[in-house]
Structures are given as C-alpha cells and as structure tokens.
Design a protein around this motif. Structure first.
Motif, PDB file in Angstrom:
ATOM      1  N   ALA A   1      -8.258   4.589  -7.252  1.00  0.00           N
ATOM      2  CA  ALA A   1      -8.144   4.055  -5.892  1.00  0.00           C
ATOM      3  C   ALA A   1      -7.997   2.544  -5.991  1.00  0.00           C
ATOM      4  O   ALA A   1      -8.665   1.903  -6.807  1.00  0.00           O
ATOM      5  CB  ALA A   1      -9.389   4.390  -5.075  1.00  0.00           C
ATOM      6  N   VAL A   2      -7.119   1.986  -5.174  1.00  0.00           N
ATOM      7  CA  VAL A   2      -6.928   0.529  -5.134  1.00  0.00           C
ATOM      8  C   VAL A   2      -7.263   0.037  -3.733  1.00  0.00           C
ATOM      9  O   VAL A   2      -6.689   0.504  -2.745  1.00  0.00           O
ATOM     10  CB  VAL A   2      -5.484   0.128  -5.500  1.00  0.00           C
ATOM     11  N   GLU A   3      -8.222  -0.893  -3.645  1.00  0.00           N
ATOM     12  CA  GLU A   3      -8.668  -1.447  -2.371  1.00  0.00           C
ATOM     13  C   GLU A   3      -8.544  -2.971  -2.410  1.00  0.00           C
ATOM     14  O   GLU A   3      -8.405  -3.560  -3.477  1.00  0.00           O
ATOM     15  CB  GLU A   3     -10.138  -1.095  -2.115  1.00  0.00           C
ATOM     16  N   LEU A   4      -8.626  -3.577  -1.238  1.00  0.00           N
ATOM     17  CA  LEU A   4      -8.668  -5.030  -1.168  1.00  0.00           C
ATOM     18  C   LEU A   4     -10.062  -5.532  -1.531  1.00  0.00           C
ATOM     19  O   LEU A   4     -11.065  -4.882  -1.232  1.00  0.00           O
ATOM     20  CB  LEU A   4      -8.320  -5.518   0.242  1.00  0.00           C
ATOM     21  N   LYS A   5     -10.116  -6.703  -2.171  1.00  0.00           N
ATOM     22  CA  LYS A   5     -11.397  -7.349  -2.448  1.00  0.00           C
ATOM     23  C   LYS A   5     -11.583  -8.456  -1.410  1.00  0.00           C
ATOM     24  O   LYS A   5     -10.979  -9.524  -1.502  1.00  0.00           O
ATOM     25  CB  LYS A   5     -11.429  -7.930  -3.859  1.00  0.00           C
TER      26      LYS A   5
ATOM     27  N   GLY B   1       1.312   2.686 -11.428  1.00  0.00           N
ATOM     28  CA  GLY B   1       1.260   2.559  -9.973  1.00  0.00           C
ATOM     29  C   GLY B   1       0.196   1.575  -9.534  1.00  0.00           C
ATOM     30  O   GLY B   1       0.374   0.825  -8.563  1.00  0.00           O
ATOM     31  N   VAL B   2      -0.929   1.545 -10.268  1.00  0.00           N
ATOM     32  CA  VAL B   2      -2.008   0.601  -9.949  1.00  0.00           C
ATOM     33  C   VAL B   2      -1.519  -0.832 -10.105  1.00  0.00           C
ATOM     34  O   VAL B   2      -1.712  -1.680  -9.226  1.00  0.00           O
ATOM     35  CB  VAL B   2      -3.227   0.853 -10.856  1.00  0.00           C
ATOM     36  N   THR B   3      -0.884  -1.143 -11.236  1.00  0.00           N
ATOM     37  CA  THR B   3      -0.443  -2.521 -11.480  1.00  0.00           C
ATOM     38  C   THR B   3       0.634  -2.940 -10.487  1.00  0.00           C
ATOM     39  O   THR B   3       0.662  -4.093 -10.045  1.00  0.00           O
ATOM     40  CB  THR B   3       0.073  -2.681 -12.918  1.00  0.00           C
ATOM     41  N   GLU B   4       1.509  -2.012 -10.097  1.00  0.00           N
ATOM     42  CA  GLU B   4       2.530  -2.327  -9.095  1.00  0.00           C
ATOM     43  C   GLU B   4       1.879  -2.604  -7.737  1.00  0.00           C
ATOM     44  O   GLU B   4       2.279  -3.524  -7.019  1.00  0.00           O
ATOM     45  CB  GLU B   4       3.529  -1.172  -8.977  1.00  0.00           C
ATOM     46  N   GLN B   5       0.861  -1.809  -7.374  1.00  0.00           N
ATOM     47  CA  GLN B   5       0.178  -1.997  -6.102  1.00  0.00           C
ATOM     48  C   GLN B   5      -0.576  -3.323  -6.064  1.00  0.00           C
ATOM     49  O   GLN B   5      -0.591  -4.026  -5.053  1.00  0.00           O
ATOM     50  CB  GLN B   5      -0.784  -0.835  -5.840  1.00  0.00           C
TER      51      GLN B   5
ATOM     52  N   GLY C   1      -8.742 -10.733  -4.297  1.00  0.00           N
ATOM     53  CA  GLY C   1      -8.339  -9.826  -5.358  1.00  0.00           C
ATOM     54  C   GLY C   1      -8.208  -8.402  -4.853  1.00  0.00           C
ATOM     55  O   GLY C   1      -8.156  -8.143  -3.649  1.00  0.00           O
ATOM     56  N   ALA C   2      -8.147  -7.485  -5.818  1.00  0.00           N
ATOM     57  CA  ALA C   2      -8.113  -6.053  -5.515  1.00  0.00           C
ATOM     58  C   ALA C   2      -9.196  -5.376  -6.345  1.00  0.00           C
ATOM     59  O   ALA C   2      -9.598  -5.882  -7.396  1.00  0.00           O
ATOM     60  CB  ALA C   2      -6.747  -5.461  -5.853  1.00  0.00           C
ATOM     61  N   VAL C   3      -9.681  -4.230  -5.863  1.00  0.00           N
ATOM     62  CA  VAL C   3     -10.701  -3.463  -6.573  1.00  0.00           C
ATOM     63  C   VAL C   3     -10.093  -2.126  -6.976  1.00  0.00           C
ATOM     64  O   VAL C   3      -9.484  -1.441  -6.142  1.00  0.00           O
ATOM     65  CB  VAL C   3     -11.959  -3.250  -5.712  1.00  0.00           C
ATOM     66  N   ILE C   4     -10.255  -1.775  -8.253  1.00  0.00           N
ATOM     67  CA  ILE C   4      -9.727  -0.504  -8.771  1.00  0.00           C
ATOM     68  C   ILE C   4     -10.915   0.369  -9.151  1.00  0.00           C
ATOM     69  O   ILE C   4     -11.828  -0.078  -9.870  1.00  0.00           O
ATOM     70  CB  ILE C   4      -8.798  -0.733  -9.992  1.00  0.00           C
TER      71      ILE C   4
END
Length: 673
Positions: free
Chosen positions: A118-122, A265-269, A286-289
């Motif tokens: 899952a990729v979220e905003l930080k 897909g994570v790195t592209e997002q 940042g982003a949170v994975i």
C-alpha cells in the motif's frame, strides 16, 4: 416530541450533513440550510441546559484548560524507518523479500503470500491518536514518545472531520491519523491575523497543543486517518479491510491510497506523488509504503524502533531556513513597488535558491521581518515559483532593519502607500512601468505583436523615446534600421507585426490594456457581455458586479481604470492610429439541454487532451460562462493535474468538481477537434 428526542434527531442529522461536507466533500444542503438546523439545536440546548456528547456545538471550543493530562496509548505508536532515495527503498524491499522467503523456507505448510504494497501520503502535521469507547470519542492524544502522549480531547473536538461518535460500538478502539491545516485555510487565516503563522505544520501543531480550544477552532483544522492501532471485537486480514473499516465509520481517508503487487508500481507511484505534491492543498513530506497482509506484518515484526513491514520515503524539503542578506525594491507595470529578498544560497526542492518574494510592506511587518536582515528565516518553495519567506526563526527583532523606500527606486518620485502596498504614481516617466506596460500590450495573449520582447521595449524607450503603446504605431523603417541589432529585415517584420495587431478582438485588446485585477477570463467575459469598447468603458460598478467573475474590488478596478484621463487619452490615441478592437461574433444558438448550459465554470490545473483555451472555447460554445476565479457564484470547477488553490476553495465551498479529463471530454461531446 420531547426536547431530548428533538435534540437527538437534530444532532444525528447535523452530524450526517457534516460528514458529507467535511469528510466526503459532497455537501447535501446549502450552508444556510445547515445553519438553520444548527441554530435550532443551539436554542434547544440553551432552553434545556443539556448538550449531548456528540453535539456539533461542542466543536467551537470550550473554556481555557489548565494543562495537558498524560495519556498512555493502548497500543504503541511506532516511528517509521526512512528511505531517502529509490536505492534505499529497493534495499527495504530486498529485506522484506528475504524475511518472507526465510519464513516460507522454514514453514512450507503455512507460507506467507507474495508481498503486496500500500502506498499512502506522509502528512506533515501532528499525529493524532483517538480513543472511542462504545462508539463515543472519549480521548484524543498526541503521539508523544509513542507510549505516552498528551491528552488534547477538547482541541481535537474542534476538527469537523473528526467524528464525535461512530457506528462501531463493540468496545474500545484507537485510531491514528494526522491533524493538518490546509494551505488555503492558512492563507486565509494569515490575511486576517495580526500574528501570521509561519507555516501550516506549525499552525496545526500550535493549535492542537494550545490550552485554549477556542484558538484551535479558529484555525479550522482538518484530519486524515490511516490506521487502527487497537481494536476490541474486530480484526482485519489486510490493509484494505482496515481502511474500509475507517471509511465505514466516517473517518476521513485520503484519496491518495493505492495498492500494488509489483514494487515497480510502488516506485512509479512515489514519483507521481512527488510530481503532484506542489498542487496539493496540504503539506506532505513523503510517501509511506506498507505491506498489506496482516499475517505478514505479524511475522516480520519490529526492530527496537520501527516496524519491519513499513517504510517512509522522504521527499526533498520544500521548506528550509537560511540567512536573509538584503532586500531590493522593484517597480511593476501598475506602479506597484515590491520587495525582493536576497538570501544566502540554499538547496530547496532540487534547486539552489538565492531570491525570495516578500510580497509587500504589510507582509514584512506581519511576519516580524522588519528587523530581520542578517538573521535566519523560514523559506518555502512550491509550484516552481519563486520561494516565499514565511517568517523569522526566532521572535526577537535582533537583525538589521529593512528600510521601506519613500521614493521610487527607479525614478525618484514620492511613493504612496495604498493598503499594504507602495505605489509609484509617475506613469509618464517611470521607465520600469512604461517598459512593462508596453511589453504586456505586445504579449501573445494581448495584441500578439510578433518579434517583440521586453528587451525591445527597453531599447525603444531609451533610443526612440517610446512612452506608451500608441507610440509604437508611429515607428518608421528609417528609425528602426538605425538601432543596434535592428537590420532592415527585423525592422520590416516588426512594422508588419504592428500593422497586423490593429485588428485583434475586443477581449485581447482589453487584456492588452492591463486593467488592474483582471485576467484573460475576465476580459473575455467583459467583451462578450458588453460587446463594444464604449459599453465596457461606460459600465457602472453595479453592472459589473452582476457578472459572475466580478466582485466589488474588481468592479472598482475596472471603473477606476477607465475614469483615469491618462487611460482614456491612451485608448483614444490607439484608435486614432487605426487600432480597431473587433467585436465578438454574436453567440451561436446553443443546445439548452447541454450539461454546461447556463453554468459558471472555472478551469484550473493542467489538461492533457486539450488546451485550457480550447476547453474554455468549447465550454462557452455549449452555453457556459468561463470564469477565472472561484466564488459562491461558481457552479462547477474543472480540475486538471496540479490543480491548487482554486480546487481547494471549490472543495471548501462545496462546489462540484470534474477531475477526470475523459469525463470532461464526454460531457463536451467527444474528442478534441
């Protein structure tokens, strides 16, 4: 029906409406209708002396608190390990895969699934930990050291996107999220505040850790939620289930939440989020994975500080501090004199920053920068524009003084203070004003005089005494060929471009005049509504304010501009030189069944399938009025990529938004021509 039952019904209805407005951004009623119900509840509470625990009237902030009470979290709030670049992010992925593969090798009968992410905003705000017991909000706390925080329940109750009660009533749960201050709210707050805030992060943290909940309420904070840290009576098998639980219980979940089977897909997002970052109405850093499968999370476990199943990818800072070295003063085409700060060079958002805007004299005073030369200041950069100084790092007036000029730095004319701005009124003999006005007149969106530039305007000012746009039409071939860098070919091209410019449409001509506080959308609307130059010049403030894009300030700017003898004389000279602003074609009959017919529409952000001008033309062909600013008169906002403050204001006002370009094309009637 007894008073208590009436109050319960009103509280339930008002909370339902607030949920749709503040959490879903999809209002069901107008502000006026909501206020009627709210006032009715206030009256009942006053008459009965009772206030229900989840009444929206509790959000205004109560009495001054005596201090913060420590709160021990039911489950620890962990920090996250950090990755500063893609290589470090890949190293985290490699560690996850190794741990999963090692476990599966030892446990072939109960293997873990292949990792999904899952990729979220930080968010860059203040972490909140909310406690609900049997559906009621009973405590809110800061993160603190992760084990014990500070109780801030009364402050958090003022955040309208925080539910005071939830449908889940099976015991105690703890929910984590981030308290934030939207950037549009910060800008509005600072316009009114005697003591402006340095940034949105400080605005949120300072409000939530303030002992006066009424001050917290004034900051109009927001919150997004992303985790259930403790729950009685329920469990989740994966991240998707947990996030749906939050949505089902009326918590505000940020829409930037995506899932991937592949780490590519994570790195592209992550790259896409970083590209869109400057267009958001709130701060992220940042982003949170996270691994989505909860059994995998349990197996991977924790280090002393971090969960092994999550990582924070840090973006380059958009805010930093540096030393304010000097301030210079620049004159624009309207005579406005603006300060430009020179700072000690510093890396910020991928570029080296040396110059920053200070906006105006009032801004310098409000931000406690009057005595800031040689001291450390906060700066922020976003949207690839010149960075802004937010304020001094310390509150002391311990630096050198920024001296406000009494005379124009370009021509020596006495300056006049209007509101927060300094102005030079020497329209006839102040070079920067004249050069900027002529350059604007010749620009592509105005009279579109090809080959013309600011450098050309400066040369004509110095060597041929060009002082206003009408003087351009007096130029001769003999004059131009004598100038440096002007051969016969270049001179002929400029004269032909000037001749071609005499027959531009009225909207372009009005824009070329540089009327204060008006842009392309406003001048186009003026042209289409009044349909002649004389009618525009004779319009009254009342007639102008009746138009969708125009409020009192813009109406006064327009009428004041055309009341100026200098302006009227300049326009008369242009007309005498053969400039004929062409009237717009009579509007074609439009299909009144069009979705856009009769709507006032604002375009914002970047469209990819058609240009903003093409979109505006097609909207107008379908009977829409395209406006340049969002107000209560706006019916619809079309938001492209990197939509910023206009989108935020539309959401704040509850105005419908089209943010899908394919949907826009469908409603327009197909592909771009």
């Amino acid at each position: 029906m007894d008073e208590m039952h009436k109050m319960e019904e009103l509280v339930a209805e008002l909370n339902r409406l607030a949920y749709h407005y503040y959490t879903l951004d999809a209002p069901l009623v107008s502000d006026k209708e909501y206020d009627v119900l709210y006032d009715k509840l206030l009256q009942l509470e006053a008459e009965s002396g009772l206030v229900l625990p989840d009444s929206p009237t509790r959000r205004v902030g109560g009495e001054l608190l005596k201090g913060f009470v420590p709160h021990r979290h039911l489950a620890p709030l962990w920090s996250l390990d950090k990755a500063q670049n893609i290589e470090q992010l890949r190293l985290w992925e490699a560690r996850v895969l190794k741990l999963v593969n090692d476990y599966n090798a030892k446990n072939p009968d109960t293997p873990l699934p292949a990792p999904c992410y899952a990729v979220e905003l930080k968010f860059d705000g203040l972490t909140l930990n909310l406690t609900y017991r049997d559906g009621a909000l009973v405590q809110a706390a800061t993160r603190g050291n992760g084990v014990t925080g500070e109780g801030i329940l009364e402050q958090v109750k003022t955040i309208k996107s925080v539910p005071l009660s939830i449908p889940y009533r099976e015991g105690v749960i703890e929910v984590q999220g981030e308290g934030i201050m939207n950037l549009s709210v910060l800008a509005e707050y600072n316009r009114r505040a005697a003591d402006p805030l340095k940034n949105a992060r400080n605005g949120a943290a300072g409000a939530l850790r303030n002992l006066n909940p009424k001050l917290t309420a004034e900051r109009r904070l927001n919150a997004f939620f992303y985790n259930v840290g403790y729950a009685e009576g329920t469990s989740f098998s994966n991240h998707q289930e947990m996030m749906q639980f939050l949505r089902d219980n009326r918590f505000k979940v940020n829409p930037y939440l995506t899932y991937f089977d592949s780490f590519d897909g994570v790195t592209e997002q992550v790259a896409e989020i970083e590209a869109k970052r400057s267009g958001l109405d709130y701060l992220i850093d940042g982003a949170v994975i996270k691994i989505t499968d909860f059994r995998t999370r349990e197996v991977l476990g924790y280090t002393d500080k971090f969960p092994r199943w999550a990582v924070a990818y840090k973006f380059e800072a958009e805010e930093t501090t540096t030393i304010l070295q000097s301030v210079s003063w620049n004159v624009g085409r309207t005579g406005k004199v603006t300060p430009l700060a020179r700072v000690e060079p510093v890396e910020l958002a991928g570029v080296t920053v040396q110059n920053c805007t200070l906006n105006n004299v009032g801004d310098i005073e409000r931000k406690n920068l009057k005595f800031a030369l040689g001291t450390r200041v906060f700066i922020r950069r976003s949207n690839d524009v010149i960075p802004e100084i937010l304020g001094k790092v310390t509150e002391e007036s311990d630096g050198g003084e920024i001296v406000f000029p009494a005379e124009c730095p370009a021509c020596g004319f006495p300056l006049e203070m209007r509101g927060a701005h300094l102005f030079c009124n020497n329209k006839l003999n102040c070079k920067p004003q004249i050069v900027a006005r002529i350059t604007h007149y010749a620009s592509r969106d105005a009279m579109d005089i090809e080959t013309f530039s600011e450098k050309t305007a400066g040369q004509l000012y110095e060597e041929l005494s060009i002082r206003e746009a009408a003087d351009l039409y007096d130029l001769t071939l003999e004059q131009l060929v004598k100038l440096e860098r002007f051969g016969e070919k270049k001179a002929q091209n400029l004269l032909q471009a000037l001749e071609d410019s005499k027959h531009r449409d009225l909207a372009s001509f009005l824009f070329a005049l540089g009327i204060p506080n008006t842009g392309k959308a406003t001048t186009r609307m003026l042209a289409e509504h009044f349909r002649s130059l004389d009618a525009v010049m004779a319009a009254t403030p009342e007639e102008l304010e009746a138009l969708p894009d125009i409020g009192g300030i813009v109406a006064e700017s327009i009428t004041g501009y055309f009341a100026d003898p200098f302006t009227v004389s300049g326009i008369r000279r242009l007309l005498e030189h053969g400039v004929v602003p062409e009237m717009p074609d009579a509007p074609a009959a439009v299909n009144e069944d069009s979705f856009f017919f009769g709507k006032t529409v604002v375009l914002t952000g970047t469209l990819h399938r058609l240009t903003r001008d093409d979109a505006a033309a097609r909207l107008e062909a379908l009977g829409a009025k395209v406006s340049g600013s969002v107000s209560k008169k706006t019916d619809l906002v079309v938001a492209g990529e990197k939509a910023g403050s206009k989108l935020a204001k539309a959401q704040e006002l509850g105005i419908p938004v089209i943010d899908d370009e394919e949907e826009l094309l469908r409603l327009l009637g197909g592909q771009p021509s």
